[in-house]
Scaffold this motif. Structure first.
Motif, PDB file in Angstrom:
ATOM      1  N   THR A  86       0.610  -1.136   0.313  1.00 49.04           N
ATOM      2  CA  THR A  86      -0.074   0.083  -0.083  1.00 49.04           C
ATOM      3  C   THR A  86       0.629   1.119   0.080  1.00 49.04           C
ATOM      4  O   THR A  86       2.041   1.298   0.854  1.00 49.04           O
ATOM      5  N   VAL A  87       0.866   1.775  -1.488  1.00 51.12           N
ATOM      6  CA  VAL A  87       1.179   3.170  -0.974  1.00 51.12           C
ATOM      7  C   VAL A  87       2.220   4.814  -0.506  1.00 51.12           C
ATOM      8  O   VAL A  87       0.155   4.579  -0.278  1.00 51.12           O
ATOM      9  N   PRO A  88       2.235   4.935   0.623  1.00 51.75           N
ATOM     10  CA  PRO A  88       2.377   6.145   1.279  1.00 51.75           C
ATOM     11  C   PRO A  88       1.893   7.550   0.742  1.00 51.75           C
ATOM     12  O   PRO A  88       2.446   7.401  -0.281  1.00 51.75           O
ATOM     13  N   VAL A  89       0.182   8.322   1.114  1.00 55.10           N
ATOM     14  CA  VAL A  89       0.196   8.996   0.342  1.00 55.10           C
ATOM     15  C   VAL A  89       0.360  10.297   1.416  1.00 55.10           C
ATOM     16  O   VAL A  89       0.498  10.447   2.765  1.00 55.10           O
ATOM     17  N   TRP A  90       0.386  11.596   1.441  1.00 58.90           N
ATOM     18  CA  TRP A  90       0.094  12.758   2.320  1.00 58.90           C
ATOM     19  C   TRP A  90      -1.105  13.530   2.024  1.00 58.90           C
ATOM     20  O   TRP A  90      -1.585  13.878   0.425  1.00 58.90           O
ATOM     21  N   GLY A  91      -1.887  13.641   2.681  1.00 62.16           N
ATOM     22  CA  GLY A  91      -3.132  14.907   2.579  1.00 62.16           C
ATOM     23  C   GLY A  91      -3.702  14.920   3.884  1.00 62.16           C
ATOM     24  O   GLY A  91      -3.463  14.527   4.412  1.00 62.16           O
ATOM     25  N   PHE A  92      -4.860  14.775   3.049  1.00 65.82           N
ATOM     26  CA  PHE A  92      -5.761  15.492   4.774  1.00 65.82           C
ATOM     27  C   PHE A  92      -7.125  14.457   4.867  1.00 65.82           C
ATOM     28  O   PHE A  92      -7.959  13.641   3.738  1.00 65.82           O
ATOM     29  N   ALA A  93      -7.181  14.548   6.416  1.00 61.76           N
ATOM     30  CA  ALA A  93      -9.202  13.122   6.816  1.00 61.76           C
ATOM     31  C   ALA A  93      -9.345  13.716   7.589  1.00 61.76           C
ATOM     32  O   ALA A  93      -8.780  14.612   8.076  1.00 61.76           O
ATOM     33  N   TYR A 118      -3.509  16.573   9.081  1.00 58.73           N
ATOM     34  CA  TYR A 118      -3.160  16.572   7.677  1.00 58.73           C
ATOM     35  C   TYR A 118      -1.901  15.407   7.652  1.00 58.73           C
ATOM     36  O   TYR A 118      -0.835  15.452   9.247  1.00 58.73           O
ATOM     37  N   GLY A 119      -1.631  14.088   7.130  1.00 55.51           N
ATOM     38  CA  GLY A 119      -0.364  12.926   7.824  1.00 55.51           C
ATOM     39  C   GLY A 119      -0.393  12.892   6.724  1.00 55.51           C
ATOM     40  O   GLY A 119      -0.632  12.346   5.219  1.00 55.51           O
TER      41      GLY A 119
END
Length: 360
Positions: free
Chosen positions: A73-80, A97-98
Motif C-alpha cells: 500500500t503506497v503511502p501518500v500525504w494529505g487530509f483526513a 494532515y498526515g
C-alpha cells in the motif's frame, strides 16, 4: 460503532512490478478502545510516492500500511477526517494532515494527544520513523492555510525534505562546496531545495532531461541548467557538492569523471531512476543517503518541535506563493482516478507542471 461510510477499499501495487495494481475491499470492523477511524479525503500523487514504493523494503515504507504478501500500500500525504473515535481527546469531525494509505480509510491508535494533534501509536508503527506517525490538526498547524490545500498535498511533504536538506547543507557549511548540483531538477523536491539555496545566495546548478529544460529554466531558482548530456560543461573552478535525486549510476560516473577532485561530496536524496533502485545499484551513486527525519530529529533537539514547525512555516509561506505559479493542479476524484494517476506518475510520463490531487 455505527457504520460510518459506504464500504471501504484499498489500492495495492505489486511489489515486484509497481505498474500492476489492484483494488480490494477494506473491512471496517468496530473500533477497539483507544482507536479512531480516519476517512481519507484529499491526497497528492508525485514522484515522491514512487520513491516510497521503490525504497519500500530498504526504508520500511511498506510497513506503515501493511498489505498481503507480494503487495504494498503506497503511502501518500494529505487530509483526513475523524469519522469515528474511541480515543480520548480525539473527536469525530476533527480534520488532520498526515501520512495516509492509498485507501478510503485508516485505523489509528492515537497517542501523545495534545492541541496540535497526535501520533499513531499502533504497535506495527512503533519502530518506524516517528515524523511519519504524526497527524496534525489543521486548526493548530502553523503552516496550514485552507486556501492552499492543493499546494500542501502536492508540495508540503516534498518541501519538508527540501527544507531539511537545505538546513543540513547550511548547517554543515556545504561540506566545503561552493556550488550545489541537483539532478532531476524538474522534480518538486529538487526545485524546492534550489529555491531555499538560491534565497541564501548559494549557487545552484540543475541537471535535467532535454524535454524538461525549458520548464526548469523558467523556474528561476537555478543559476545554471544543463541537460544530462552536458555534465562536461560544469565549471571546474569551484568545489561542488552533488545532491542526487535521479539515482542514475551512468550520470554519477560522468559527473565524477568530469569534476574529479572538484567534487567534494555526494549525497543521494531521492530516486527517479526506478530501474537502478530495483537493480540494487543505488549504492554506486554516492556514499550517503539523506534521510530528512534524521535532520528533523537533530533540529527538534536544537529548537524543540514548536521551534522547528515555526521555522518550517516561515519558509513554507515564502515558497508556496511562488510554487503556485510553477504547477497546474489536476484534480481527480475516487479510486479510479487514484489508480490511473498512480500508473501515470509511476511510468514517469507526467508533465512536470502537472500536480495531481485526488479527492476521495
Amino acid at each position: 460503532m455505527s457504520d460510518p461510510t459506504p464500504p471501504g477499499w484499498t489500492l495495492q501495487v505489486a511489489r515486484d512490478d509497481l505498474s500492476r495494481t489492484r483494488r480490494r475491499a477494506l473491512e471496517l470492523a468496530p473500533l477497539q478502545p483507544g482507536e479512531a477511524l480516519l476517512r481519507v479525503e484529499r491526497v497528492g500523487l508525485t514522484a515522491n510516492n514512487v520513491t516510497y514504493a521503490v525504497l519500500g523494503d530498504s526504508f520500511r515504507y511498506w510497513e506503515f500500511f501493511p498489505a498481503p504478501p507480494g503487495w504494498g500500500t503506497v503511502p501518500v500525504w494529505g487530509f483526513a477526517e475523524v469519522v469515528a473515535s474511541e480515543a480520548d481527546g480525539v473527536g469525530v469531525g476533527a480534520r488532520l494532515y498526515g501520512y495516509l494509505p492509498t485507501a478510503s480509510h485508516l485505523r489509528v491508535r492515537p497517542g501523545r494527544v495534545d492541541e496540535r494533534g497526535f501520533r499513531d501509536a499502533s504497535p506495527h508503527r512503533a519502530t518506524l520513523p516517528s515524523p511519519y506517525n504524526a497527524y496534525a490538526l489543521t486548526g493548530a498547524d502553523p503552516a496550514y492555510d485552507a486556501a492552499q490545500e492543493d499546494l500542501q498535498v502536492l508540495f508540503r511533504p516534498l518541501y519538508w525534505t527540501s527544507f531539511m536538506l537545505v538546513d543540513w547543507l547550511v548547517d554543515n557549511d556545504l561540506l566545503g562546496a561552493r556550488s550545489v548540483v541537483l539532478s532531476s531538477a524538474s522534480s518538486k523536491t529538487a526545485y524546492g531545495a534550489a529555491f531555499g539555496l538560491h534565497r541564501q545566495g548559494i549557487e545552484v546548478v540543475g541537471l535535467t532531461s532535454p524535454r524538461n529544460t525549458a520548464f526548469v529554466r523558467g523556474l528561476g531558482c537555478y543559476d545554471r541548467v544543463l541537460t544530462y548530456a552536458e555534465v562536461d560543461r560544469l565549471p571546474l573552478d569551484r568545489p561542488a557538492l552533488y545532491a542526487d535525486l535521479a539515482g542514475s549510476p551512468e550520470l554519477t560516473a560522468a559527473l565524477r569523471a568530469h569534476l574529479g577532485d572538484r567534487l567534494v561530496h555526494e549525497v543521494v536524496v531521492g530516486v527517479t531512476n526506478q530501474e537502478a533502485a530495483v537493480a540494487g545499484t543505488l549504492a554506486d551513486t554516492g556514499p550517503a543517503m539523506f534521510f530528512a527525519p534524521d535532520q528533523m530529529r537533530k533540529r527538534i533537539g536544537d529548537w524543540g518541535r514548536p521551534g522547528l514547525d515555526r521555522r518550517f512555516a516561515e519558509s513554507w509561506r515564502a515558497f508556496a506563493p511562488v510554487a503556485a505559479t510553477w504547477v497546474d493542479v489536476v484534480e481527480g476524484a475516487g479510486p479510479e482516478a487514484l489508480e490511473r494517476v498512480w500508473r501515470e506518475v509511476q511510468a514517469g510520463t507526467a508533465d512536470p507542471r502537472a500536480g495531481h490531487v485526488v479527492v476521495l
